[in-house]
Write a protein that holds these residues in place. Structure first.
Motif, PDB file in Angstrom:
ATOM      1  N   ARG A  48       0.794  -1.223   0.000  1.00 52.45           N
ATOM      2  CA  ARG A  48       0.000   0.000   0.000  1.00 52.45           C
ATOM      3  C   ARG A  48       0.832   1.281   0.000  1.00 52.45           C
ATOM      4  O   ARG A  48       0.335   2.341  -0.361  1.00 52.45           O
ATOM      5  CB  ARG A  48      -0.926   0.027   1.221  1.00 52.45           C
ATOM      6  CG  ARG A  48      -1.988  -1.054   1.237  1.00 52.45           C
ATOM      7  CD  ARG A  48      -2.788  -0.991   2.523  1.00 52.45           C
ATOM      8  NE  ARG A  48      -3.830  -1.992   2.597  1.00 52.45           N
ATOM      9  CZ  ARG A  48      -5.077  -1.817   2.160  1.00 52.45           C
ATOM     10  NH1 ARG A  48      -5.423  -0.673   1.610  1.00 52.45           N
ATOM     11  NH2 ARG A  48      -5.970  -2.777   2.271  1.00 52.45           N
ATOM     12  N   ALA A  49       2.070   1.184   0.434  1.00 53.69           N
ATOM     13  CA  ALA A  49       2.875   2.389   0.619  1.00 53.69           C
ATOM     14  C   ALA A  49       3.093   3.134  -0.695  1.00 53.69           C
ATOM     15  O   ALA A  49       3.481   2.540  -1.696  1.00 53.69           O
ATOM     16  CB  ALA A  49       4.229   2.021   1.232  1.00 53.69           C
ATOM     17  N   ASP A  50       2.793   4.429  -0.672  1.00 55.71           N
ATOM     18  CA  ASP A  50       3.038   5.270  -1.831  1.00 55.71           C
ATOM     19  C   ASP A  50       3.311   6.685  -1.340  1.00 55.71           C
ATOM     20  O   ASP A  50       3.536   6.916  -0.149  1.00 55.71           O
ATOM     21  CB  ASP A  50       1.869   5.227  -2.821  1.00 55.71           C
ATOM     22  CG  ASP A  50       0.549   5.713  -2.226  1.00 55.71           C
ATOM     23  OD1 ASP A  50       0.577   6.519  -1.259  1.00 55.71           O
ATOM     24  OD2 ASP A  50      -0.515   5.317  -2.717  1.00 55.71           O
ATOM     25  N   ALA A  51       3.286   7.642  -2.237  1.00 58.11           N
ATOM     26  CA  ALA A  51       3.693   9.000  -1.891  1.00 58.11           C
ATOM     27  C   ALA A  51       2.661   9.749  -1.050  1.00 58.11           C
ATOM     28  O   ALA A  51       2.957  10.825  -0.540  1.00 58.11           O
ATOM     29  CB  ALA A  51       3.983   9.795  -3.169  1.00 58.11           C
ATOM     30  N   THR A  52       1.462   9.191  -0.873  1.00 57.31           N
ATOM     31  CA  THR A  52       0.418   9.942  -0.173  1.00 57.31           C
ATOM     32  C   THR A  52       0.476   9.787   1.336  1.00 57.31           C
ATOM     33  O   THR A  52       0.012  10.651   2.079  1.00 57.31           O
ATOM     34  CB  THR A  52      -0.973   9.499  -0.648  1.00 57.31           C
ATOM     35  OG1 THR A  52      -1.168   8.112  -0.337  1.00 57.31           O
ATOM     36  CG2 THR A  52      -1.112   9.704  -2.153  1.00 57.31           C
ATOM     37  N   GLY A  53       1.052   8.682   1.841  1.00 56.78           N
ATOM     38  CA  GLY A  53       1.059   8.439   3.281  1.00 56.78           C
ATOM     39  C   GLY A  53      -0.333   8.090   3.784  1.00 56.78           C
ATOM     40  O   GLY A  53      -1.278   7.938   3.031  1.00 56.78           O
ATOM     41  N   GLY A  54      -0.471   7.938   5.131  1.00 51.67           N
ATOM     42  CA  GLY A  54      -1.780   7.673   5.718  1.00 51.67           C
ATOM     43  C   GLY A  54      -1.789   6.404   6.544  1.00 51.67           C
ATOM     44  O   GLY A  54      -0.941   5.534   6.379  1.00 51.67           O
ATOM     45  N   ARG A  86       6.901  11.600  11.682  1.00 50.61           N
ATOM     46  CA  ARG A  86       5.874  12.573  12.041  1.00 50.61           C
ATOM     47  C   ARG A  86       6.090  13.852  11.242  1.00 50.61           C
ATOM     48  O   ARG A  86       7.167  14.445  11.245  1.00 50.61           O
ATOM     49  CB  ARG A  86       5.948  12.872  13.540  1.00 50.61           C
ATOM     50  CG  ARG A  86       4.808  13.726  14.086  1.00 50.61           C
ATOM     51  CD  ARG A  86       3.503  12.939  14.125  1.00 50.61           C
ATOM     52  NE  ARG A  86       2.409  13.716  14.692  1.00 50.61           N
ATOM     53  CZ  ARG A  86       2.116  13.744  15.998  1.00 50.61           C
ATOM     54  NH1 ARG A  86       2.846  13.045  16.868  1.00 50.61           N
ATOM     55  NH2 ARG A  86       1.092  14.450  16.438  1.00 50.61           N
ATOM     56  N   GLY A  87       5.063  14.267  10.518  1.00 53.54           N
ATOM     57  CA  GLY A  87       5.178  15.439   9.659  1.00 53.54           C
ATOM     58  C   GLY A  87       5.915  15.174   8.369  1.00 53.54           C
ATOM     59  O   GLY A  87       6.100  16.098   7.559  1.00 53.54           O
ATOM     60  N   MET A  88       6.347  13.946   8.150  1.00 53.85           N
ATOM     61  CA  MET A  88       7.084  13.578   6.938  1.00 53.85           C
ATOM     62  C   MET A  88       6.553  12.248   6.414  1.00 53.85           C
ATOM     63  O   MET A  88       7.306  11.340   6.073  1.00 53.85           O
ATOM     64  CB  MET A  88       8.587  13.483   7.223  1.00 53.85           C
ATOM     65  CG  MET A  88       9.201  14.763   7.755  1.00 53.85           C
ATOM     66  SD  MET A  88      10.963  14.606   8.121  1.00 53.85           S
ATOM     67  CE  MET A  88      11.234  16.135   9.044  1.00 53.85           C
ATOM     68  N   GLY A  89       5.236  12.132   6.393  1.00 52.59           N
ATOM     69  CA  GLY A  89       4.582  10.917   5.946  1.00 52.59           C
ATOM     70  C   GLY A  89       3.558  10.410   6.936  1.00 52.59           C
ATOM     71  O   GLY A  89       2.578   9.766   6.556  1.00 52.59           O
ATOM     72  N   LEU A  90       3.770  10.687   8.230  1.00 53.90           N
ATOM     73  CA  LEU A  90       2.821  10.277   9.266  1.00 53.90           C
ATOM     74  C   LEU A  90       2.003  11.488   9.683  1.00 53.90           C
ATOM     75  O   LEU A  90       2.534  12.424  10.278  1.00 53.90           O
ATOM     76  CB  LEU A  90       3.569   9.705  10.474  1.00 53.90           C
ATOM     77  CG  LEU A  90       2.693   9.048  11.547  1.00 53.90           C
ATOM     78  CD1 LEU A  90       2.269   7.647  11.096  1.00 53.90           C
ATOM     79  CD2 LEU A  90       3.427   8.958  12.880  1.00 53.90           C
ATOM     80  N   GLY A 341       5.189   7.180   2.116  1.00 54.57           N
ATOM     81  CA  GLY A 341       5.558   8.381   1.374  1.00 54.57           C
ATOM     82  C   GLY A 341       6.747   8.191   0.462  1.00 54.57           C
ATOM     83  O   GLY A 341       7.288   9.164  -0.070  1.00 54.57           O
ATOM     84  N   GLY A 342       7.211   6.951   0.251  1.00 57.23           N
ATOM     85  CA  GLY A 342       8.395   6.731  -0.572  1.00 57.23           C
ATOM     86  C   GLY A 342       9.644   7.357   0.012  1.00 57.23           C
ATOM     87  O   GLY A 342      10.588   7.686  -0.703  1.00 57.23           O
TER      88      GLY A 342
END
Length: 385
Positions: A48-54, A86-90, A341-342
């Protein structure tokens, strides 16, 4: 014999023989001489991991397994902080769910955990002081409602909103007055997050330190301590001397932690380190020596890990999480090297190869043949072999 061809940051490729693992006796009992927390990273769901995070991109089982590994070493866990992207994907919804699960897991075994709170539920452009204050209070209420203690992290929004030191103090005053459990402050330098330059209303760290110490003195009954992440041992020593009695200085200096934790004979630092998520076995074994009054033994185990940590946290420092995840993968603590977030693309293949060499110099890899196979397969997939 575990032989591997490794790239280097200088562009070369060289043959390397992995050494045997260091024998490091550890146990699950926390240190008696120092408070010690490892800021843990998260494991992505590779499908599932991609540039959008979540939140749906996190492999929850693997992520919680990492926390149990740290607790098994007697280390506390610092949750949902910058090591966890945190703040960089999370984002905040993911951080809140991570906190909920980790606090619940910690409760099952009486383990230590603190959770970072910030203002990251706000849009990046939010710059109103009352809005920033209320965002902190919302997260404080959420985490304390779970039964957790918080680390009051630095806020990018507060940097935008504040016109001077008095604005920082007004926001922190309000949050600390509402806290019902002990709070750890966090002074995170711009090398970790360039958006935090000039935090506390000053570019001069000594002037900023005046603001911090006055704030802590005013709330000494609530502030358990402060984590200082400026990568400057002299500044940390100065702040340590200024703190009121009973308030802890948690080193966040991933370059010089051995001397800072050992102390100067009058004061010492406790630990809240991303580095300890990497060198947890060494940290646990070293702290056991310190607990026994054997400072030379403590230094003998921990000091050799600093070159590795310095490479993990090399500029641009904010990409250090990549090294944490990479070494975790190579040592078998997770099954892949993908990040939400790659983020794993933020370091070069040469840097990853240099990390293998630096880690091997400490006896880091518990199964060198396994590590060699994993590293060789990864580099081969990128045309190196």
């Amino acid at each position: 014999m575990s032989i591997i061809f490794l790239p280097s940051a200088d562009g070369s490729i060289g043959r390397h023989i992995l050494g045997e693992p260091e024998a490091l006796p550890t146990h699950a009992d926390p240190s008696t001489s120092r408070l010690a927390y490892a800021a843990a990273h998260i494991v992505a769901d590779p499908l599932r991991a991609d540039a959008t995070g979540g939140p749906d991109q996190i492999d929850w089982d693997a992520t919680l397994h990492l926390r149990h590994r740290l607790w098994d070493l007697g280390l506390g866990v610092a949750e949902a902080m910058d090591t966890a992207q945190r703040g960089m994907g999370l984002d905040w919804p993911a951080a809140r769910e991570l906190a909920r699960r980790t606090v619940a897991e910690a409760r099952t075994r009486g383990a230590k955990v603190v959770v970072g709170i910030a203002t990251d539920q706000l849009p990046a452009e939010a710059d109103d002081l009352s809005t920033v204050r209320d965002a902190y209070l919302e997260q404080l209420s959420e985490i304390e409602g779970l039964g957790g203690e918080v680390v009051l992290m630095a806020s990018r929004n507060l940097v935008r909103a504040a016109s001077g030191p008095e604005d920082y103090v007004s926001v922190y005053d309000a949050v600390l007055k509402h806290a019902t459990r002990p709070v750890v402050l966090h002074w995170l330098g711009e090398m970790f997050d360039p958006a935090l330059a000039g935090y506390w209303g000053h570019s001069d760290p000594l002037k900023a330190m005046d603001v911090v110490t006055d704030l802590i003195t005013a709330h000494a009954g609530t502030v358990r301590g402060i984590k200082m992440s400026l990568l400057d041992a002299d500044l940390e020593g100065e702040l340590r001397r200024r703190l009121p009695a009973g308030v802890h200085l948690f080193t966040g200096d991933d370059y010089h932690y051995t001397d800072l934790i050992a102390g100067d004979g009058h004061h010492h630092s406790d630990a809240l380190l991303g580095a300890f998520a990497v060198v947890g076995r060494h940290a646990a074994a070293a702290l056991a020596r310190l607990d026994a009054g054997d400072e030379p033994g403590f230094r003998e185990i921990l000091a050799p890990t600093e070159p590795l940590s310095q490479l993990v946290f090399a500029a641009p420092t904010r990409f250090y999480k990549i090294g944490v995840a990479w070494l975790s993968y190579l040592n078998g603590a997770q099954d892949h090297f993908r990040m939400i977030g790659g983020f794993e693309t933020g370091r070069s293949l040469g840097h990853l190869g240099d990390l293998v060499r630096a880690a091997d110099a400490t006896g880091y890899f518990t199964d060198p043949d396994f590590t060699a196979r994993r590293a060789a397969a990864y580099f081969s997939a990128h045309g190196i072999g």
